[in-house]
Design an enzyme around this catalytic site. Structure first.
Site, mmCIF file in Angstrom:
data_model
loop_
_atom_site.group_PDB
_atom_site.id
_atom_site.type_symbol
_atom_site.label_atom_id
_atom_site.label_comp_id
_atom_site.label_asym_id
_atom_site.label_seq_id
_atom_site.Cartn_x
_atom_site.Cartn_y
_atom_site.Cartn_z
ATOM 1 N N PRO A 2 0.808 -1.208 0.000
ATOM 2 C CA PRO A 2 0.000 0.000 0.000
ATOM 3 C C PRO A 2 0.844 1.262 0.000
ATOM 4 O O PRO A 2 1.758 1.401 0.795
ATOM 5 C CB PRO A 2 -0.788 -0.107 1.313
ATOM 6 C CG PRO A 2 -0.343 -1.363 1.972
ATOM 7 C CD PRO A 2 0.919 -1.776 1.332
ATOM 8 N N GLU A 3 0.499 2.153 -0.879
ATOM 9 C CA GLU A 3 1.084 3.490 -0.896
ATOM 10 C C GLU A 3 0.047 4.438 -0.306
ATOM 11 O O GLU A 3 -0.990 4.002 0.187
ATOM 12 C CB GLU A 3 1.459 3.879 -2.332
ATOM 13 C CG GLU A 3 2.366 2.848 -3.008
ATOM 14 C CD GLU A 3 2.781 3.234 -4.417
ATOM 15 O OE1 GLU A 3 2.951 4.429 -4.687
ATOM 16 O OE2 GLU A 3 2.922 2.334 -5.256
#
Length: 269
Positions: A2-3
């Site tokens: 996840p960014e």
DNA sequence: ATGGTCCCCTGACCGC
DNA sequence: TGCGGTCAGGGGACCA
């Protein structure tokens, strides 16, 4: 995995379910994460009311009566809410029991992180983070002056969390495409005007990704298990050999800083 | 200080 | 079907 957009998607999903709820119990099934889960985590969290759900870069912060729970999802981490107690899946390392549901932290690769902090804003992990992408401190002038004399490729620069917080491997490639900048370009040789274009591109791509619930490539899901739809809007990431949506030239792939990097040779210079 | 390399870990996929 | 190699959305330790 996840960014920033994926973490923000999770944050928005969790907020209405967590704020005002009390943590009634904590179950730890695996302590070997990026940092070992602290033995006192359970006593720190039990009976605490959750007051805020915030995000800083790729970190999620759950504010409690006393202190905060700080969560980083690493490459493969996820959080899942369920209304009733289900059998824990493999790699469900931590479960918070609430009055009306359960929150599980799941992370096959165990690059993630969960810790309690009395004062998270001054925690060393957050202290070193650069500005949020929408902060005024992230701007063309700052990037320009921070890179004079440096040899680092601009793509690697965007991944430096001390410069700006939250960009990861997908959105670095995507922002550079929108800005028309070749990812291997030496950051010290980019003009201030182009950095202004890049800052704008970073904000646009992150805004759009958040609006679509993040990018699901393999396994990203929100707190209810739903995928994100920004994958359909990717211009270059993972599109090696396919035609550019803009100029039809073939998308190419290079390695920069040990990470796959994608660009269009027609649109980016 | 800077930038490159390697490593942490599991799972999925590909070619043989 | 099995096996080995490679790769994956992150980050930090180490080295020249």
């Amino acid at each position: 995995m996840p960014e920033l957009p994926e973490v923000e998607t999770i944050r928005r999903g969790l907020e209405p379910f967590l704020v005002g709820r009390v943590i009634e119990g904590v179950e730890i099934r695996e302590t070997r994460l990026r940092r070992p889960l602290s033995p006192d985590l359970s006593s720190r969290l039990t009976s605490q009311r959750m007051e805020r759900v915030e995000r800083r870069g790729k970190y999620l912060l759950i504010g409690l009566d006393a202190g905060s729970l700080l969560i980083h999802l690493g490459m493969s981490g996820s959080l899942r809410l369920s209304p009733r107690e289900t059998l824990p899946r493999v790699h469900d390392h931590l479960t918070l029991r609430l009055a009306d549901g359960f929150l599980r932290f799941h992370d096959p690769r165990r690059f993630g992180l969960v810790l309690w902090s009395a004062d998270p804003t001054h925690h060393p992990l957050l202290d070193r983070l650069g500005p949020e992408p929408w902060d005024s401190g992230f701007n063309g002038s700052t990037l320009y002056h921070a890179t004079r004399g440096r040899r680092l490729a601009v793509k690697a620069l965007l991944l430096d969390q001390t410069l700006v917080a939250g960009i990861g491997n997908i959105y670095a490639s995507e922002a550079l495409f929108l800005a028309g900048i070749h990812p291997a370009r030496v950051s010290g040789r980019i003009a201030e005007k182009r950095y202004e274009v890049l800052v704008d591109a970073v904000r646009r791509v992150l805004d759009q990704a958040i609006a679509q619930g993040g990018t699901t490539l393999r396994d990203f899901c929100d707190e209810q298990g739903r995928p994100g739809y920004f994958s359909q809007s990717l211009n270059v990431y993972g599109r090696t050999g396919e035609p550019c949506h803009h100029c039809e030239r073939t998308i190419r792939e290079v390695r920069i800083g040990q990470r796959s990097t994608f660009f269009c040779p027609g649109c980016q210079h």
